[in-house]
Design a protein around this motif. Structure first.
Motif, short mmCIF file in Angstrom:
data_model
loop_
_atom_site.label_atom_id
_atom_site.label_comp_id
_atom_site.label_asym_id
_atom_site.label_seq_id
_atom_site.Cartn_x
_atom_site.Cartn_y
_atom_site.Cartn_z
N THR A 1 -9.85 -0.76 5.96
CA THR A 1 -8.58 -0.03 6.06
C THR A 1 -7.77 -0.16 4.77
N MET A 2 -7.74 -1.37 4.22
CA MET A 2 -6.99 -1.58 2.98
C MET A 2 -7.59 -0.77 1.83
N VAL A 3 -8.92 -0.74 1.74
CA VAL A 3 -9.58 0.01 0.66
C VAL A 3 -9.30 1.50 0.78
N VAL A 4 -9.41 2.04 2.03
CA VAL A 4 -9.16 3.46 2.24
C VAL A 4 -7.71 3.82 1.90
N GLY A 5 -6.76 2.97 2.31
CA GLY A 5 -5.35 3.23 2.02
C GLY A 5 -5.08 3.25 0.52
N LEU A 6 -5.66 2.28 -0.18
CA LEU A 6 -5.47 2.23 -1.63
C LEU A 6 -6.07 3.46 -2.31
N ALA A 7 -7.25 3.90 -1.83
CA ALA A 7 -7.89 5.08 -2.40
C ALA A 7 -7.03 6.32 -2.20
N LEU A 8 -6.42 6.44 -1.03
CA LEU A 8 -5.54 7.59 -0.76
C LEU A 8 -4.34 7.59 -1.69
N GLN A 9 -3.76 6.43 -1.93
CA GLN A 9 -2.61 6.36 -2.84
C GLN A 9 -3.00 6.78 -4.25
N VAL A 10 -4.13 6.28 -4.73
CA VAL A 10 -4.58 6.65 -6.08
C VAL A 10 -4.85 8.14 -6.17
N ALA A 11 -5.50 8.72 -5.13
CA ALA A 11 -5.79 10.16 -5.13
C ALA A 11 -4.52 10.98 -5.13
#
Length: 534
Positions: free
Chosen positions: A443-453
């Motif tokens: 969940t943390m990795v997916v959230g961080l990826a969304l922010q970067v995108a």
């Protein structure tokens, strides 16, 4: 002591490579249907790369069971004789469930470290059939005024090596701890003995055992050699109580029973070779009978039968002898239940509380044992008993060989037990924690990826909008200069650009500002970046 071995380099330089450490063999003896734990105790501080398990049956070829690497247990052939009965705990312990006889053999765990060193751990597993209930065939050889010569044959059936032994009395003790002659056959199954009628230990017990199980059966010598000397029967079986009396020249016998907290009652009289019941409809009813003219037998005992039986014997010589028997009837112990509570669990240790419970009885004794065969829990690293020994608090390590804990509940005449295997609950708890950790991390990795995108997308949109605004601004200035209706009044370039800007560009700019403001509120973009781009 560990044995060091290695492979010699075939090039002939004499160098030793791929060192192998071999540990002593660990022997386990188990019963059919039980579970076996084969723990690998790794002492090296190096990282384990692979743990590979090989099974060498007593007959047949070796079987490659599987390996544990990268946190996963891989079975090579799930259609072999083990099927789904194999499991691992943290890769260091192999569990075999529902054991069968052909599981007997040698198990080897080849542990390969990141350094290339390999350790071999060897386990010898012997699976035995449970011991069947034995039978005793008694034979009265001869009688004397002092006692009887008796032969008892203990019939033990079953597979494997069975050991037969004999004890006397209750509690059980060795044959030679009481006076009298006895002799055993070569195989120990036949017992020849002389029993004195005045001896107090009329019970003889045959015990049949193998390395993992034991059964026993007892016989009361009074049934073969009724007492004609002094002294009544000292101990009674629960199912039927025999009250043995003097038989020589007896004129009359009276049995008077006084229940606990009640009034005396004349139960039976024996005279002229007949048993008379003065009150046939009393609480005993048809449960009272005479056996061999010397014993009053009471069947189907109830709690109300507890009390004192006073016996008055009158001989033909007018001599009178009185006996007193104190009878205590206990309820059978109800089957217990075990509830569990996991306090904490990790890859190396599991802290568990086991609650042993029964219903509806008091004056019960609780105790705990570990493994099969049962033994005291002192082998654990740490444990504590509370609540009258009903609750067991323990710290169990997955690399220990015994994960089964048994609660024994008993009173003076009966015992029940129930077993619980902590292996599965501790392993499930460890898996749940690992799964939960993986979900949170994902969940943390997916959230961080969304922010970067989101940030990248906003930057691209900002550059596109800026290029479009410059292009439209220059075009609008040219168009305004060519088609201005009022040549005498010249508008400023910026006003002309804004007036000529298409509505679509204005909407895009508004959307850009709204998206950047939303990103700034969620923490994906610093508010200062929004202000500077406007």
């Amino acid at each position: 002591m560990r044995e060091f071995k290695g492979k010699v380099d075939q090039s002939g330089d004499g160098l030793v490579s791929s060192p192998v450490l071999k540990t002593p063999t660990t022997q386990l003896n188990k019963i059919v249907g039980d579970s076996a734990l084969l723990p690998v105790h790794i002492t090296s501080a190096n990282t384990v790369s692979i743990v590979k398990w090989i099974f060498h049956p007593r007959k047949g070829e070796a079987n490659d069971l599987g390996r544990f690497s990268d946190g996963k247990w891989v079975r090579w052939n799930t259609s072999d004789s083990f099927g789904q009965r194999l499991d691992t705990a943290d890769g260091s312990t192999l569990k075999i469930s529902n054991l069968v006889l052909k599981d007997s053999g040698v198990y080897k765990a080849h542990v390969t470290f990141s350094t290339g060193v390999t350790e071999t751990h060897t386990f010898g597993l012997a699976v035995y059939e449970p011991v069947l209930e034995p039978q005793i065939t008694p034979e009265l050889i001869s009688r004397t005024p002092d006692g009887c010569n008796v032969t008892l044959q203990c019939q033990a059936s079953g597979q494997g090596d069975l050991h037969v032994s004999w004890k006397r009395g209750n509690p059980l003790r060795a044959l030679d701890e009481s006076p009298g002659w006895y002799q055993l056959s070569d195989n120990g199954e036949d017992l020849h003995l002389f029993w004195h009628r005045n001896a107090s230990d009329a019970n003889i017990t045959c015990l049949v055992s193998n390395l993992v199980d034991q059964k026993n059966i007892s016989v009361n010598l009074l049934s073969l050699c009724p007492a004609e000397g002094k002294g009544p029967l000292a101990r009674f079986p629960i199912s039927s109580i025999g009250l043995s009396l003097l038989n020589a020249f007896v004129d009359e016998v009276e049995w008077k029973f006084t229940p606990t907290g009640g009034q005396p009652l004349l139960v039976a009289e024996f005279a002229q070779g007949e048993l008379r019941r003065p009150h046939p409809n009393d609480s005993f009813g048809p449960r009272v009978e005479m056996v061999e003219g010397t014993t009053l037998k009471m069947k189907d005992l109830t709690m109300a039968d507890s009390g004192v039986m006073d016996v008055r014997v009158r001989f033909a010589s007018s001599a009178i002898v009185e006996y007193s028997f104190n009878l205590v009837v206990h309820e059978p112990v109800p089957p217990p239940q075990i509830n569990h509570q996991i306090i904490s669990s990790s890859a190396n240790q599991c802290n568990v509380t086991l609650h042993c419970r029964t219903s509806g009885m008091s004056d019960l004794h609780f105790s705990w044992e570990n493994g099969n065969p049962l033994r005291t829990s002192e082998a654990l690293d740490w444990y504590r008993l509370t609540n009258g020994d009903k609750d067991l608090h323990l710290s169990w390590r997955p690399n220990t060989s015994n994960s089964t804990f048994t609660c024994l509940v008993s009173n003076s005449v009966d015992q029940k037990n129930i077993s619980f295997d902590v292996f599965n609950i501790c392993q499930d708890e460890a898996r749940d924690e690992c799964s939960c950790f993986s979900w949170v991390r994902t969940t943390m990795v997916v959230g961080l990826a969304l922010q970067v995108a989101t940030i990248i997308l906003l930057n691209v949109l900002e550059r596109k909008a800026e290029e479009m605004r410059k292009e439209l601004s220059s075009e609008s200035i040219v168009v305004a200069a060519e088609s201005a209706p009022d040549a005498g009044r010249e508008q400023p370039p910026l006003e002309r650009a804004e007036a000529a800007r298409p509505c679509g560009c204005s909407r895009l700019a508004a959307l850009r500002v709204a998206v950047r403001a939303a990103a700034a509120r969620t923490g994906c973009l610093h508010p200062a970046a929004t202000d500077s781009s406007q």
